[in-house]
Design a protein around this motif. Structure first.
Motif, PDB file in Angstrom:
ATOM      1  N   ASP A  31       0.810  -1.216   0.000  1.00  0.00           N
ATOM      2  CA  ASP A  31       0.000   0.000   0.000  1.00  0.00           C
ATOM      3  C   ASP A  31       0.850   1.276   0.000  1.00  0.00           C
ATOM      4  O   ASP A  31       0.340   2.372   0.224  1.00  0.00           O
ATOM      5  CB  ASP A  31      -0.979   0.018   1.177  1.00  0.00           C
ATOM      6  N   GLY A  32       2.150   1.124  -0.270  1.00  0.00           N
ATOM      7  CA  GLY A  32       3.024   2.299  -0.363  1.00  0.00           C
ATOM      8  C   GLY A  32       4.178   2.041  -1.317  1.00  0.00           C
ATOM      9  O   GLY A  32       4.757   0.943  -1.321  1.00  0.00           O
ATOM     10  N   ILE A  33       4.487   3.035  -2.159  1.00  0.00           N
ATOM     11  CA  ILE A  33       5.629   2.965  -3.080  1.00  0.00           C
ATOM     12  C   ILE A  33       6.486   4.205  -2.847  1.00  0.00           C
ATOM     13  O   ILE A  33       5.976   5.332  -2.859  1.00  0.00           O
ATOM     14  CB  ILE A  33       5.174   2.933  -4.552  1.00  0.00           C
ATOM     15  N   PHE A  34       7.796   3.989  -2.662  1.00  0.00           N
ATOM     16  CA  PHE A  34       8.725   5.101  -2.468  1.00  0.00           C
ATOM     17  C   PHE A  34       9.780   5.047  -3.559  1.00  0.00           C
ATOM     18  O   PHE A  34      10.456   4.030  -3.731  1.00  0.00           O
ATOM     19  CB  PHE A  34       9.398   5.007  -1.098  1.00  0.00           C
ATOM     20  N   THR A  35       9.918   6.136  -4.310  1.00  0.00           N
ATOM     21  CA  THR A  35      10.932   6.197  -5.360  1.00  0.00           C
ATOM     22  C   THR A  35      12.130   7.009  -4.889  1.00  0.00           C
ATOM     23  O   THR A  35      11.983   7.941  -4.089  1.00  0.00           O
ATOM     24  CB  THR A  35      10.368   6.804  -6.660  1.00  0.00           C
ATOM     25  N   VAL A  36      13.314   6.682  -5.412  1.00  0.00           N
ATOM     26  CA  VAL A  36      14.546   7.305  -4.925  1.00  0.00           C
ATOM     27  C   VAL A  36      14.864   8.611  -5.644  1.00  0.00           C
ATOM     28  O   VAL A  36      15.922   9.201  -5.424  1.00  0.00           O
ATOM     29  CB  VAL A  36      15.734   6.332  -5.048  1.00  0.00           C
ATOM     30  N   GLY A  37      13.956   9.065  -6.495  1.00  0.00           N
ATOM     31  CA  GLY A  37      14.131  10.345  -7.168  1.00  0.00           C
ATOM     32  C   GLY A  37      12.826  10.777  -7.812  1.00  0.00           C
ATOM     33  O   GLY A  37      11.957   9.944  -8.112  1.00  0.00           O
ATOM     34  N   ASN A  38      12.693  12.074  -8.031  1.00  0.00           N
ATOM     35  CA  ASN A  38      11.460  12.584  -8.631  1.00  0.00           C
ATOM     36  C   ASN A  38      11.272  12.090 -10.063  1.00  0.00           C
ATOM     37  O   ASN A  38      10.143  12.013 -10.555  1.00  0.00           O
ATOM     38  CB  ASN A  38      11.431  14.108  -8.602  1.00  0.00           C
ATOM     39  N   LEU A  39      12.359  11.721 -10.750  1.00  0.00           N
ATOM     40  CA  LEU A  39      12.225  11.228 -12.120  1.00  0.00           C
ATOM     41  C   LEU A  39      11.454   9.916 -12.184  1.00  0.00           C
ATOM     42  O   LEU A  39      10.919   9.560 -13.229  1.00  0.00           O
ATOM     43  CB  LEU A  39      13.609  11.055 -12.755  1.00  0.00           C
ATOM     44  N   ASP A  40      11.407   9.186 -11.075  1.00  0.00           N
ATOM     45  CA  ASP A  40      10.663   7.925 -11.043  1.00  0.00           C
ATOM     46  C   ASP A  40       9.270   8.072 -10.441  1.00  0.00           C
ATOM     47  O   ASP A  40       8.464   7.138 -10.490  1.00  0.00           O
ATOM     48  CB  ASP A  40      11.434   6.867 -10.251  1.00  0.00           C
ATOM     49  N   ALA A  41       8.983   9.219  -9.837  1.00  0.00           N
ATOM     50  CA  ALA A  41       7.705   9.384  -9.141  1.00  0.00           C
ATOM     51  C   ALA A  41       6.527   9.310 -10.097  1.00  0.00           C
ATOM     52  O   ALA A  41       5.502   8.677  -9.793  1.00  0.00           O
ATOM     53  CB  ALA A  41       7.696  10.708  -8.376  1.00  0.00           C
ATOM     54  N   MET A  42       6.634   9.949 -11.260  1.00  0.00           N
ATOM     55  CA  MET A  42       5.525   9.929 -12.209  1.00  0.00           C
ATOM     56  C   MET A  42       5.277   8.514 -12.739  1.00  0.00           C
ATOM     57  O   MET A  42       4.140   8.113 -12.981  1.00  0.00           O
ATOM     58  CB  MET A  42       5.793  10.895 -13.366  1.00  0.00           C
ATOM     59  N   ALA A  43       6.369   7.745 -12.916  1.00  0.00           N
ATOM     60  CA  ALA A  43       6.216   6.352 -13.346  1.00  0.00           C
ATOM     61  C   ALA A  43       5.462   5.545 -12.296  1.00  0.00           C
ATOM     62  O   ALA A  43       4.636   4.681 -12.622  1.00  0.00           O
ATOM     63  CB  ALA A  43       7.590   5.738 -13.608  1.00  0.00           C
ATOM     64  N   ALA A  44       5.756   5.823 -11.027  1.00  0.00           N
ATOM     65  CA  ALA A  44       5.071   5.119  -9.943  1.00  0.00           C
ATOM     66  C   ALA A  44       3.586   5.465  -9.908  1.00  0.00           C
ATOM     67  O   ALA A  44       2.731   4.579  -9.738  1.00  0.00           O
ATOM     68  CB  ALA A  44       5.729   5.468  -8.609  1.00  0.00           C
ATOM     69  N   LEU A  45       3.268   6.731 -10.082  1.00  0.00           N
ATOM     70  CA  LEU A  45       1.862   7.141 -10.078  1.00  0.00           C
ATOM     71  C   LEU A  45       1.101   6.477 -11.231  1.00  0.00           C
ATOM     72  O   LEU A  45      -0.028   6.009 -11.064  1.00  0.00           O
ATOM     73  CB  LEU A  45       1.766   8.663 -10.181  1.00  0.00           C
TER      74      LEU A  45
END
Length: 322
Positions: free
Chosen positions: A218-232
């Motif tokens: 129920d939680g995803i943490f990315t190590v940079g903002n460049l991956d955040a949109m991919a996670a969303l």
């Protein structure tokens, strides 16, 4: 305007101290990719610090990575390039100690002042004989993220490591696991292939597959903002919108918009602008006046960015420093 005033004030202070014995320091700064939003902010801090250096007839040269495919070896090559080019001071992260420490040790062995920034911590500064470490605490950043997830109801959080082999990234994920565990949740790490950082298709596909295989996440943490949109995007494509929360290290305007709209829960800020500005200022002061810090570490973070402090953060964004 604030940046110009800061630079002008620093120049005035040093001119009052007397400039007759100033050394024109040629400082080299190792950094990330030119199109990486986080490193754009770091470079802005470096450029503002360079105003002072240039006022004293010195120079600041930025040496940025072309890509992140072989980051440790490429960064070590840039450090050695700075030595060959006659640097009077070197500022560099210590992302990959096994590959980068030998090059950083060569800086110190050549009698060139060294400042570690962004990654490595006080341990790297002590180990390598650097003047100081300027940056955030990477382990604490992850721990803060794990605790924040748990405080918002998450019970199982995955840290997406898209830069395997880098010590600071491993520290994010290790910290997240410890922070989540201390708050009664669970944290784990998904390690992707080298070169995946910023690859939305590759990162998104991996996250979607993990969410479908383990529905309790129920939680995803990315190590940079460049991956955040991919996670969303992966959360949406897995049909988990509203059930899986997303957080990230660093942020850009896209991720801030997602936080404001409630799609992304939070980001961890390490204030890259201050890393660049303070590192250049500290090294220049040492080169010109022999000044040294009483401690080996100046922390620029971490801090949580969420909807509660969005207005303050956006003011910094508007000025190009966050």
């Amino acid at each position: 305007m604030i940046r110009q005033r800061l630079a002008a004030a620093l120049v005035l202070i040093l001119s009052l101290a007397g400039t007759g014995s100033l050394m024109a320091a040629d400082i080299f700064v190792i950094g990330g990719k030119e199109d990486d939003p986080f490193w754009t902010i770091v470079r802005r801090g470096v450029e503002d610090g360079a105003r002072l250096v240039e006022a004293e007839q010195g120079s600041v040269t930025w040496l940025g990575l072309a890509d992140y495919d072989d980051l440790g070896a490429d960064a070590a090559a840039l450090i050695r390039d700075a030595i060959r080019r006659g640097a009077d001071g070197v500022i560099a992260p210590d992302w990959h100690p096994a590959l980068m420490d030998p090059a950083l040790a060569e800086v110190v062995a050549a009698g060139i002042p060294l400042v570690i920034y962004n990654a490595g911590g006080a341990r790297a500064a002590e180990r390598l004989g650097a003047l100081a470490y300027i940056g955030s605490d990477d382990y604490l950043s992850g721990r803060m993220a794990g605790d924040y997830f748990a405080s918002r109801g998450a019970r199982r959080v995955v840290c997406i490591n898209t830069l395997p082999g880098l010590e600071n990234i491993a520290d994010y994920c290790r910290g997240l696991g410890d922070g989540a565990a201390a708050a009664g949740a669970k944290g784990e790490t998904l390690v992707l292939a080298p070169g995946s950082f910023g690859d939305r298709d590759q990162v998104g596909a991996a996250i979607k597959a993990r969410l479908l295989a383990q529905p309790e996440i129920d939680g995803i943490f990315t190590v940079g903002n460049l991956d955040a949109m991919a996670a969303l995007r992966a959360v949406n494509r897995a049909g988990k919108a509203g059930r899986v929360q997303v957080g990230s290290m660093n942020f850009d305007e896209g991720s801030l918009s997602s936080i404001r709209l409630g799609a992304q829960l939070f980001a961890v800020d390490q204030q890259g602008y201050l890393q660049g500005l303070i590192a250049v200022t500290v090294l220049n002061a040492h080169a010109n006046f022999g000044l040294n810090l009483p401690a080996k570490e100046i922390r620029t973070g971490p801090a949580i960015v969420d909807r509660s402090n969005m207005d303050q953060v956006l003011r910094g964004v508007a000025k190009g420093v966050r």
